[in-house]
Design a protein around this motif. Structure first.
Motif, short mmCIF file in Angstrom:
data_model
loop_
_atom_site.label_atom_id
_atom_site.label_comp_id
_atom_site.label_asym_id
_atom_site.label_seq_id
_atom_site.Cartn_x
_atom_site.Cartn_y
_atom_site.Cartn_z
N ALA A 190 0.85 -1.13 -0.01
CA ALA A 190 0.10 0.00 0.02
C ALA A 190 0.84 1.29 0.03
O ALA A 190 0.77 2.19 1.15
N PRO A 191 1.83 1.32 -1.10
CA PRO A 191 2.60 2.52 -1.05
C PRO A 191 1.88 4.18 -1.29
O PRO A 191 0.92 4.23 -1.97
N GLU A 192 2.44 4.77 -0.31
CA GLU A 192 1.88 6.18 -0.67
C GLU A 192 3.02 7.28 -0.16
O GLU A 192 3.83 6.91 0.60
N PRO A 193 2.96 8.39 -0.49
CA PRO A 193 4.04 9.37 -0.40
C PRO A 193 4.21 9.69 1.32
O PRO A 193 3.20 9.74 2.06
N GLY A 194 5.37 9.66 1.71
CA GLY A 194 5.39 10.03 3.20
C GLY A 194 5.38 8.91 4.23
O GLY A 194 5.71 8.95 5.47
N LEU A 195 5.52 7.66 3.61
CA LEU A 195 5.65 6.45 4.54
C LEU A 195 6.77 6.25 5.29
O LEU A 195 7.88 6.57 4.64
N PRO A 196 7.14 5.95 6.57
CA PRO A 196 8.39 5.67 7.22
C PRO A 196 9.15 4.36 6.61
O PRO A 196 8.38 3.55 6.07
N GLN A 219 12.62 -15.23 -2.19
CA GLN A 219 12.18 -14.24 -0.99
C GLN A 219 11.32 -13.22 -1.25
O GLN A 219 10.38 -12.96 -0.32
N MET A 220 11.39 -12.49 -2.35
CA MET A 220 10.44 -11.59 -2.53
C MET A 220 9.25 -12.08 -2.88
O MET A 220 8.15 -11.41 -2.36
N GLU A 221 9.09 -12.98 -3.53
CA GLU A 221 7.59 -13.61 -3.83
C GLU A 221 6.77 -14.17 -2.33
O GLU A 221 5.74 -14.05 -2.18
N ALA A 222 7.86 -14.82 -1.54
CA ALA A 222 7.17 -15.24 -0.17
C ALA A 222 6.93 -13.86 0.47
O ALA A 222 5.80 -13.85 1.26
N LEU A 223 7.47 -12.96 0.50
CA LEU A 223 7.25 -11.53 1.22
C LEU A 223 5.88 -10.99 0.68
O LEU A 223 4.93 -10.55 1.49
N LEU A 224 5.89 -10.96 -0.48
CA LEU A 224 4.67 -10.20 -1.15
C LEU A 224 3.48 -11.20 -1.03
O LEU A 224 2.32 -10.71 -0.70
N ARG A 225 3.61 -12.70 -0.97
CA ARG A 225 2.51 -13.29 -0.51
C ARG A 225 2.11 -13.03 0.78
O ARG A 225 0.73 -12.97 1.08
N ALA A 226 3.06 -13.00 1.75
CA ALA A 226 2.52 -12.71 3.30
C ALA A 226 2.00 -11.33 3.34
O ALA A 226 0.92 -11.02 3.98
N MET A 227 2.31 -10.48 2.70
CA MET A 227 1.80 -8.91 2.59
C MET A 227 0.35 -8.88 1.92
O MET A 227 -0.56 -8.49 2.63
N PHE A 228 0.00 -9.56 1.03
CA PHE A 228 -1.24 -9.82 0.53
C PHE A 228 -2.33 -10.33 1.22
O PHE A 228 -3.44 -10.14 1.30
N VAL A 229 -1.68 -11.41 2.27
CA VAL A 229 -2.44 -12.09 3.18
C VAL A 229 -2.65 -11.07 4.21
O VAL A 229 -3.79 -11.11 5.10
N VAL A 232 -0.22 -5.67 5.12
CA VAL A 232 0.86 -4.80 5.84
C VAL A 232 2.10 -5.25 5.38
O VAL A 232 2.12 -6.45 4.98
N SER A 233 3.02 -4.35 5.61
CA SER A 233 4.44 -4.48 5.25
C SER A 233 5.47 -3.90 6.45
O SER A 233 4.90 -3.19 7.17
N GLY A 234 6.65 -4.21 6.48
CA GLY A 234 7.61 -3.71 7.22
C GLY A 234 7.58 -4.52 8.56
O GLY A 234 7.33 -5.68 8.69
#
Length: 250
Positions: A190-196, A219-229, A232-234
């Motif tokens: 969920a990128p948007e300007p001003g994120l930390p 690793q990127m695919e696994a991270l993205l799958r987790a984010m879509f579930v 959230v990220s970070g």
């Protein structure tokens, strides 16, 4: 009973590119070590100051069947980019028209960052490997964005303009005196300007003598799958929910 011998620093030299056990010649370094230091320093400066060949990057993307667009940040030149990191985090208004999108699951950004060398060697194969995995997963992809004078956070306004669920910024990492070709990947949901920066997940040291392209793509695919579930990220991304990879994935 024999006592195992402890490895010396010289024995460990074959296991690392760090400068250890260089020896000494009087109060200084041996000639070979001094010359190697000078060469690596020159390579690091070259990585920072060499302009990214965007035409070559886009041609290579086309060869992999990937569409692309080109944007630049609000840093007018390399000197300003180094002095004013804030200007490298925002998109130049003249570039914004290229970023209008109807929405996508993933936007991939190739950014010069602090090493054009790393981008020239690794970014297109990395983008192609990630795009292949995204296509297999059924994720909608935006055209790859090639960005110059760009910092990591440039991916936030880019992803927002493209209405992307997530953005992956492939960027040249700050060169050291043992590696000037290291590529990093910063993924933000969920990128948007001003994120930390705490909202991003990073995979670093992608290069021939570091993390392989295929391992990084996994690793990127696994991270993205987790984010879509988890949506959230970070630091908020939880290992016990979704498919977040463990340390063994490296």
């Amino acid at each position: 009973m024999s006592v195992p011998t402890r490895p010396s620093l010289r024995d460990l030299r074959s296991l690392t590119q760090a400068r250890i056990a260089l020896g000494a010649h009087g109060a200084g370094l041996p000639t070979a070590a001094a010359l190697a230091f000078g060469l690596d320093h020159a390579r690091a400066r070259e990585a920072v100051w060499t302009p990214l060949d965007t035409d070559a990057i886009r041609e290579a993307l086309t060869a992999h069947g990937l569409d692309s667009v080109e944007v630049r940040s609000n840093a007018t030149d390399r000197a300003e980019y180094l002095r004013r990191p804030d200007r490298g985090r925002t998109v130049n208004p003249e570039s914004e028209a290229a970023l209008d999108g109807a929405g996508c699951d993933l936007a991939i950004v190739i950014a010069d960052g602090l090493s054009a060398t790393a981008v020239a060697l690794n970014a297109v194969p990395m983008a192609a490997a990630l795009a292949e995995r995204a296509n297999r997963a059924g994720w909608r992809l935006a055209p790859v964005v090639v960005a110059t004078q760009a910092r990591v956070a440039l991916g936030d306004p880019v992803g927002a303009r493209l209405k992307a669920r997530a953005v992956a910024v492939l960027i040249g990492e700050r060169p050291g005196l043992s590696a000037s070709d290291s590529l990093g990947c910063y993924i933000t949901f969920a990128p948007e300007p001003g994120l930390p920066d705490s909202r991003r997940n990073c995979i670093s040291n992608i290069r021939q003598d570091g993390l392989s392209i295929e391992a990084a793509a996994g690793q990127m695919e696994a991270l993205l799958r987790a984010m879509f579930v988890q949506n959230v990220s970070g630091v908020g991304l939880r290992r016990d929910e979704g498919a977040l990879p463990g340390p063994e994935a490296a």
